[in-house]
Design a protein around this motif. Structure first.
Motif, PDB file in Angstrom:
ATOM      1  N   LEU A  95       0.806  -1.227   0.000  1.00 30.57           N
ATOM      2  CA  LEU A  95       0.000   0.000   0.000  1.00 30.57           C
ATOM      3  C   LEU A  95       0.838   1.275   0.000  1.00 30.57           C
ATOM      4  O   LEU A  95       0.306   2.374   0.082  1.00 30.57           O
ATOM      5  N   GLY A  96       2.157   1.129  -0.072  1.00 31.01           N
ATOM      6  CA  GLY A  96       3.028   2.296  -0.166  1.00 31.01           C
ATOM      7  C   GLY A  96       3.320   2.965   1.154  1.00 31.01           C
ATOM      8  O   GLY A  96       3.682   4.133   1.196  1.00 31.01           O
ATOM      9  N   ARG A  97       3.185   2.261   2.236  1.00 29.35           N
ATOM     10  CA  ARG A  97       3.446   2.828   3.556  1.00 29.35           C
ATOM     11  C   ARG A  97       4.751   2.268   4.123  1.00 29.35           C
ATOM     12  O   ARG A  97       5.325   1.350   3.571  1.00 29.35           O
ATOM     13  N   SER A  98       5.212   2.805   5.235  1.00 28.51           N
ATOM     14  CA  SER A  98       6.477   2.397   5.840  1.00 28.51           C
ATOM     15  C   SER A  98       6.361   1.008   6.465  1.00 28.51           C
ATOM     16  O   SER A  98       5.555   0.789   7.372  1.00 28.51           O
ATOM     17  N   VAL A  99       7.183   0.088   5.981  1.00 28.70           N
ATOM     18  CA  VAL A  99       7.155  -1.285   6.479  1.00 28.70           C
ATOM     19  C   VAL A  99       7.599  -1.341   7.929  1.00 28.70           C
ATOM     20  O   VAL A  99       6.963  -2.005   8.757  1.00 28.70           O
ATOM     21  N   ALA A 100       8.681  -0.649   8.263  1.00 28.78           N
ATOM     22  CA  ALA A 100       9.242  -0.716   9.614  1.00 28.78           C
ATOM     23  C   ALA A 100       8.257  -0.201  10.663  1.00 28.78           C
ATOM     24  O   ALA A 100       8.103  -0.797  11.740  1.00 28.78           O
ATOM     25  N   VAL A 136      -1.576   7.931  -1.135  1.00 25.10           N
ATOM     26  CA  VAL A 136      -1.621   8.638  -2.410  1.00 25.10           C
ATOM     27  C   VAL A 136      -0.421   9.575  -2.488  1.00 25.10           C
ATOM     28  O   VAL A 136      -0.146  10.324  -1.561  1.00 25.10           O
ATOM     29  N   LYS A 137       0.291   9.508  -3.617  1.00 30.70           N
ATOM     30  CA  LYS A 137       1.419  10.411  -3.817  1.00 30.70           C
ATOM     31  C   LYS A 137       0.878  11.796  -4.138  1.00 30.70           C
ATOM     32  O   LYS A 137      -0.053  11.946  -4.919  1.00 30.70           O
ATOM     33  N   PRO A 138       1.476  12.838  -3.551  1.00 26.54           N
ATOM     34  CA  PRO A 138       1.001  14.187  -3.835  1.00 26.54           C
ATOM     35  C   PRO A 138       1.263  14.559  -5.298  1.00 26.54           C
ATOM     36  O   PRO A 138       2.320  14.267  -5.852  1.00 26.54           O
ATOM     37  N   GLN A 139       0.286  15.171  -5.902  1.00 33.44           N
ATOM     38  CA  GLN A 139       0.411  15.606  -7.288  1.00 33.44           C
ATOM     39  C   GLN A 139       1.118  16.952  -7.340  1.00 33.44           C
ATOM     40  O   GLN A 139       0.852  17.828  -6.529  1.00 33.44           O
TER      41      GLN A 139
END
Length: 83
Positions: free
Chosen positions: A46-51, A76-79
């Motif tokens: 989901l694009g979040r921090s694994v640690a 969501v990546k900022p546009q």
């Protein structure tokens, strides 16, 4: 049922030698860690921090990590601003 754990009066538990209880607790800890790593993998997808999510799931509970992850959804990546 004491699960083979006794208290020595000071507050430190020790095992009484009950092998079934020891195996049960080891399996529970292994399942907890496996689920925590699964939450870390989901965080990566989901694009979040694994640690951070792995630590969150290990400290609290993997099910709480899964619920919070489901509520937050995909990051969501900022546009970039276009003028």
């Amino acid at each position: 049922m004491s699960l083979g754990i006794k208290w020595n009066g000071v507050g430190f538990p020790y095992w009484t030698g009950n092998k079934l209880a020891s195996i049960t607790i080891m399996l529970a800890v292994a399942f907890w860690l496996l689920c925590s790593f699964a939450i870390g993998l989901l965080a990566h997808i989901l694009g979040r921090s694994v640690a951070i999510w792995l630590a969150f799931s290990m400290i609290f509970t993997p099910s709480l990590g899964l619920i919070v992850m489901a509520v937050l959804g995909k990051k969501v990546k900022p546009q970039p601003l276009s003028i």
